[in-house]
Design a protein around this motif. Sequence first.
Motif, mmCIF file in Angstrom:
data_model
loop_
_atom_site.group_PDB
_atom_site.id
_atom_site.type_symbol
_atom_site.label_atom_id
_atom_site.label_comp_id
_atom_site.label_asym_id
_atom_site.label_seq_id
_atom_site.Cartn_x
_atom_site.Cartn_y
_atom_site.Cartn_z
ATOM 1 N N PHE A 44 5.399 -17.614 15.628
ATOM 2 C CA PHE A 44 4.024 -18.095 15.653
ATOM 3 C C PHE A 44 3.408 -17.870 17.038
ATOM 4 C CE2 PHE A 44 5.660 -20.804 12.140
ATOM 5 C CZ PHE A 44 4.822 -20.305 11.146
ATOM 6 N N GLY A 45 2.181 -17.361 17.030
ATOM 7 C CA GLY A 45 1.480 -17.064 18.272
ATOM 8 C C GLY A 45 1.654 -15.632 18.744
ATOM 9 N N LYS A 46 2.574 -14.884 18.135
ATOM 10 C CA LYS A 46 2.814 -13.494 18.518
ATOM 11 C C LYS A 46 1.966 -12.559 17.658
ATOM 12 C CE LYS A 46 6.493 -10.004 18.790
ATOM 13 N NZ LYS A 46 7.934 -9.718 18.563
ATOM 14 N N THR A 69 -0.129 -26.786 8.818
ATOM 15 C CA THR A 69 -1.112 -25.761 8.468
ATOM 16 C C THR A 69 -0.762 -24.454 9.160
ATOM 17 O OG1 THR A 69 -2.858 -27.413 8.220
ATOM 18 C CG2 THR A 69 -3.545 -25.130 8.515
ATOM 19 N N VAL A 70 -0.664 -23.382 8.373
ATOM 20 C CA VAL A 70 -0.442 -22.047 8.911
ATOM 21 C C VAL A 70 -1.754 -21.270 8.806
ATOM 22 C CG1 VAL A 70 0.766 -19.852 8.598
ATOM 23 C CG2 VAL A 70 2.006 -22.009 8.347
ATOM 24 N N LYS A 71 -2.176 -20.685 9.900
ATOM 25 C CA LYS A 71 -3.409 -19.894 9.903
ATOM 26 C C LYS A 71 -3.066 -18.456 10.283
ATOM 27 C CE LYS A 71 -7.250 -21.622 11.527
ATOM 28 N NZ LYS A 71 -8.308 -22.100 12.459
ATOM 29 N N ILE A 72 -3.541 -17.510 9.501
ATOM 30 C CA ILE A 72 -3.312 -16.079 9.752
ATOM 31 C C ILE A 72 -4.658 -15.449 10.081
ATOM 32 C CG2 ILE A 72 -2.404 -13.908 8.830
ATOM 33 C CD1 ILE A 72 -0.967 -15.728 6.684
ATOM 34 N N THR A 73 -4.787 -14.904 11.274
ATOM 35 C CA THR A 73 -6.036 -14.275 11.697
ATOM 36 C C THR A 73 -5.763 -12.852 12.154
ATOM 37 O OG1 THR A 73 -5.776 -15.106 13.954
ATOM 38 C CG2 THR A 73 -7.043 -16.463 12.417
ATOM 39 N N GLY A 74 -6.791 -12.009 12.124
ATOM 40 C CA GLY A 74 -6.606 -10.642 12.575
ATOM 41 C C GLY A 74 -7.821 -9.773 12.350
ATOM 42 N N VAL A 120 -7.069 -16.624 7.180
ATOM 43 C CA VAL A 120 -6.496 -17.261 5.998
ATOM 44 C C VAL A 120 -5.776 -18.524 6.441
ATOM 45 C CG1 VAL A 120 -4.838 -17.021 4.116
ATOM 46 C CG2 VAL A 120 -6.235 -15.061 4.791
ATOM 47 N N THR A 121 -6.061 -19.651 5.794
ATOM 48 C CA THR A 121 -5.448 -20.927 6.154
ATOM 49 C C THR A 121 -4.679 -21.489 4.969
ATOM 50 O OG1 THR A 121 -7.239 -21.392 7.717
ATOM 51 C CG2 THR A 121 -5.892 -23.251 7.025
ATOM 52 N N ALA A 122 -3.474 -22.006 5.212
ATOM 53 C CA ALA A 122 -2.633 -22.531 4.135
ATOM 54 C C ALA A 122 -1.946 -23.813 4.584
ATOM 55 C CB ALA A 122 -1.588 -21.491 3.739
ATOM 56 N N ASN A 123 -2.046 -24.873 3.759
ATOM 57 C CA ASN A 123 -1.306 -26.114 3.987
ATOM 58 C C ASN A 123 0.028 -26.026 3.255
ATOM 59 O OD1 ASN A 123 -3.326 -27.332 5.516
ATOM 60 N ND2 ASN A 123 -4.366 -28.136 3.715
ATOM 61 N N LEU A 124 1.128 -26.140 3.987
ATOM 62 C CA LEU A 124 2.444 -25.914 3.409
ATOM 63 C C LEU A 124 3.409 -27.038 3.777
ATOM 64 C CD1 LEU A 124 2.741 -22.136 4.343
ATOM 65 C CD2 LEU A 124 2.285 -23.050 2.064
ATOM 66 N N LEU A 145 -2.597 -8.694 13.456
ATOM 67 C CA LEU A 145 -2.691 -10.066 12.974
ATOM 68 C C LEU A 145 -1.817 -10.981 13.825
ATOM 69 C CD1 LEU A 145 0.100 -10.932 11.275
ATOM 70 C CD2 LEU A 145 -0.898 -9.427 9.568
ATOM 71 N N LYS A 146 -2.138 -12.261 13.751
ATOM 72 C CA LYS A 146 -1.368 -13.289 14.446
ATOM 73 C C LYS A 146 -1.383 -14.542 13.582
ATOM 74 C CE LYS A 146 -3.138 -15.170 18.159
ATOM 75 N NZ LYS A 146 -3.566 -15.367 19.566
ATOM 76 N N SER A 147 -0.249 -15.220 13.487
ATOM 77 C CA SER A 147 -0.187 -16.459 12.713
ATOM 78 C C SER A 147 0.135 -17.624 13.645
ATOM 79 C CB SER A 147 0.865 -16.359 11.610
ATOM 80 O OG SER A 147 2.134 -16.060 12.145
ATOM 81 N N THR A 148 -0.495 -18.774 13.384
ATOM 82 C CA THR A 148 -0.263 -19.970 14.181
ATOM 83 C C THR A 148 0.100 -21.124 13.255
ATOM 84 O OG1 THR A 148 -2.631 -20.495 14.123
ATOM 85 C CG2 THR A 148 -1.818 -19.265 16.028
#
Length: 245
Positions: A44-46, A69-74, A120-124, A145-148
Amino acid sequence: MKQINKKIKLALVAVIVIMAMAFLSYKPRVYADSYATIPQEVTFGKAYSGAIKVLEKNRYNFVLKKAGTVKITGNMDQLDMTYGPNYYVVSARIEIYDETGKKLSQDWVGGSTGSQYFEVTANLNKGNYYFTIDGASGQGVNYTLKSTYKEFPATSVKKLTNKATKKLKVTWTKKTTVSGYQIQIATNAKFTKNKKTYTVTKATTTSKLKKSKKYYVRIRTYTTTLNGTKAYSKWSTAKNVKITK
């Protein structure tokens, strides 16, 4: 005439043999497992980058030790610039799966015009997951892309008031990103005696409490995740109040 017929028969046999060989050697492509690269483990963060052709996928695995919450941006762009760099189509999608391969969500990313930034945001809940990005159009895409990750927020009891007979009003710090709250009330600090649990979405008043008794109250948040389960935060520090009315 017989010689011509013989040549025709030989030609037909040759065609049949060629078709049979082509059919036997044909191996249909299974697009669901057609990954353009070896699946990667997400940090995460990479930032990650890649390129995918139509109907290819890139897969990214990740593990959640706690629900959140996982957020994927790019950003993305098309590989095929036949129609010019400013001509865009719905060019890719991101899908999130659990470890069994069950698809939890699908988001089309990109757009018909303008920026190709996506989010894209996902509650997991805690567990093992992966997401894929694929070139869903006839163009294919390249991307970064990067996910946090962010743990679901907790809350705390702000105030306890005994305004009416045998009734207790609980006020807490509200959190806008959660689905609701779970409140526990008991007559001892360990929450083992006369415990009651309430699931609510807004401020509430509990009743049927005993006069002259001290009650302990604690609260936690819950968030409904993509697979339909409720993920809970840690319990708050307990507060107590004596019922005098």
